[in-house]
Enzyme design. Sequence first.
Site, PDB file in Angstrom:
ATOM      1  N   SER A 158      -0.982   0.954   0.448  1.00  0.00           N
ATOM      2  CA  SER A 158      -0.076   2.095   0.201  1.00  0.00           C
ATOM      3  C   SER A 158       0.150   2.185  -1.300  1.00  0.00           C
ATOM      4  O   SER A 158      -0.127   1.224  -2.037  1.00  0.00           O
ATOM      5  CB  SER A 158       1.270   1.891   0.913  1.00  0.00           C
ATOM      6  OG  SER A 158       2.090   1.008   0.161  1.00  0.00           O
ATOM      7  N   LYS A 182       2.923  -2.778  -6.804  1.00  0.00           N
ATOM      8  CA  LYS A 182       3.173  -4.224  -6.907  1.00  0.00           C
ATOM      9  C   LYS A 182       1.951  -4.938  -7.521  1.00  0.00           C
ATOM     10  O   LYS A 182       2.094  -5.902  -8.262  1.00  0.00           O
ATOM     11  CB  LYS A 182       3.498  -4.832  -5.541  1.00  0.00           C
ATOM     12  CG  LYS A 182       4.618  -4.163  -4.789  1.00  0.00           C
ATOM     13  CD  LYS A 182       5.966  -4.319  -5.422  1.00  0.00           C
ATOM     14  CE  LYS A 182       6.662  -5.574  -5.009  1.00  0.00           C
ATOM     15  NZ  LYS A 182       8.091  -5.568  -5.436  1.00  0.00           N
ATOM     16  N   TYR A 198       3.052   2.260  -2.737  1.00  0.00           N
ATOM     17  CA  TYR A 198       4.085   1.251  -3.058  1.00  0.00           C
ATOM     18  C   TYR A 198       3.428  -0.104  -3.315  1.00  0.00           C
ATOM     19  O   TYR A 198       3.677  -0.745  -4.340  1.00  0.00           O
ATOM     20  CB  TYR A 198       5.113   1.146  -1.921  1.00  0.00           C
ATOM     21  CG  TYR A 198       5.703  -0.236  -1.802  1.00  0.00           C
ATOM     22  CD1 TYR A 198       6.494  -0.768  -2.813  1.00  0.00           C
ATOM     23  CD2 TYR A 198       5.434  -1.055  -0.694  1.00  0.00           C
ATOM     24  CE1 TYR A 198       6.999  -2.065  -2.736  1.00  0.00           C
ATOM     25  CE2 TYR A 198       5.928  -2.344  -0.606  1.00  0.00           C
ATOM     26  CZ  TYR A 198       6.708  -2.839  -1.631  1.00  0.00           C
ATOM     27  OH  TYR A 198       7.194  -4.116  -1.547  1.00  0.00           O
ATOM     28  N   HIS A 199       2.578  -0.552  -2.367  1.00  0.00           N
ATOM     29  CA  HIS A 199       1.962  -1.865  -2.540  1.00  0.00           C
ATOM     30  C   HIS A 199       1.076  -1.895  -3.791  1.00  0.00           C
ATOM     31  O   HIS A 199       0.948  -2.921  -4.448  1.00  0.00           O
ATOM     32  CB  HIS A 199       1.140  -2.246  -1.296  1.00  0.00           C
ATOM     33  CG  HIS A 199       1.997  -2.555  -0.097  1.00  0.00           C
ATOM     34  ND1 HIS A 199       2.243  -1.639   0.897  1.00  0.00           N
ATOM     35  CD2 HIS A 199       2.691  -3.668   0.240  1.00  0.00           C
ATOM     36  CE1 HIS A 199       3.038  -2.192   1.805  1.00  0.00           C
ATOM     37  NE2 HIS A 199       3.329  -3.406   1.440  1.00  0.00           N
ATOM     38  N   THR A 213       4.455  -8.923  -3.080  1.00  0.00           N
ATOM     39  CA  THR A 213       4.329  -8.811  -1.630  1.00  0.00           C
ATOM     40  C   THR A 213       2.938  -9.269  -1.175  1.00  0.00           C
ATOM     41  O   THR A 213       1.945  -9.076  -1.897  1.00  0.00           O
ATOM     42  CB  THR A 213       4.583  -7.357  -1.154  1.00  0.00           C
ATOM     43  OG1 THR A 213       3.902  -7.153   0.081  1.00  0.00           O
ATOM     44  CG2 THR A 213       4.115  -6.318  -2.122  1.00  0.00           C
TER      45      THR A 213
END
Length: 385
Positions: free
Chosen positions: A179, A185, A181-182, A144
């Site tokens: 975040s 990644k 989540y990021h 992302t």
Amino acid sequence: MRVLILGGDGYLGWPTAMDFAAKGHDVWVMDNYMRRNIARETCSEALMPNPNLHDRAEIFHALTGGKIHVVVGNCADYRLLSKVFVECQPETVIHYAEQPSAPYSMRGFDEARLTFNNNLNATFNLIWAVMEHAPSCHIVKLGTMGEYGTPNIDIEEGWLEVEHNGRKDKFLFPRQAGSLYHTTKVLDTDLLWFYVRTHGLRVTDLMQGPVYGLASEQSEMDERLLPNFHYDDIFGTVVNRFLVQAVASVPLTIYGKGGQTRGYLNLKDTLQCVELAMNTPVEPGKLRILNQFTEQFSVKQLAEKVQRVGNAMGLNVQIKNIDNPRKELEEHYYNAKHYGLLEMGLKPHYMTEEVIAEMLEMVARYKSGIDRNKIEPRVRWKQQS
Ligand SMILES: NC(=O)c1ccc[n+]([C@@H]2O[C@H](COP(=O)([O-])OP(=O)(O)OC[C@H]3O[C@@H](n4cnc5c(N)ncnc54)[C@H](O)[C@@H]3O)[C@@H](O)[C@H]2O)c1
């Protein structure tokens, strides 16, 4: 091409599976319905009903004759993933199977732990399944643009050449995600880069911006084949939230000042990008990073676009700035390079007024199912003073 799509029930996975099967590829999908389960637990269900994977594969087969092999299971379970690899012997794996909600990952310990374990284990298992069962398989991984954050310098395509004390070297472009989540990644990218360097994997990491749109050639044949469309604060992207708010006569809620700028792309372009990556596999021992978006704009500009089109359709769209639940820069420099996919042949579909109007019309068909309580932010990044 024999292709295994991890996360094949998802917003991007399902249209990819149909697109590739329609083009004659041998398509396998694997998904454990994590997103459906989290959506049920957090009261964040999609607006349009989505039949399960087996049913959707049957509907697709009845309409087109195309076949999609379905495996319902967890790719964080190494034995199961290995079994699928042995049976399928993929030439390409498209890896979408992650918990992708930033707000969910910031909700508390359990949600952060689940996101961390799931995303890292899925990627780690994929790496090992490739090394053990299909060493020449090309991994196409969805990363992302959020991995880069919003640095005060131009964002390069994956790498940065650094000159230090008179010497030069090339490194992964600095990542500073906003975040958990990021951040998973970012860790995925590092893990892949490690195994590319040490074990000669072939990997394309696609740094994707927020995707919008519902239409693909196949879903236009039957609405039961539409991808999931979430509009809540947990799974709904800002585009989906604005579309639903416009249709439901709720003011479009801009978090903070609205200067948050990101690179966006149409779902049709995600399909193109993934196909371009699949059709030009990288050599062993190479990590190719491509920034995957077609145009960039701020949240405020996005709200104004939706407002303009909505008003032309007679919707009377209002805009409201609300307290930002996230910890992020609300005004910042943003200039991200994205030439690789264009050079490979990507033909962008931009967010024109017609495209916004089509999405609003589609949402309006399901207006009676809109639950306004799902749209307001329920998760905050930090304690409010
Ligand atoms: N949609 C976007 O705007 C966007 C933008 C940038 C990056 N991405 C990335 O693209 C990928 C796909 O995103 P999406 O929007 O389709 O999300 P999605 O949640 O709709 O799809 C992901 C799918 O993976 C499945 N999954 C998750 N963990 C799994 C596991 N351990 N085993 C099997 N299946 C599992 C989920 O059930 C879900 O169906 C994600 O990795 C996301 O980070 C998406």
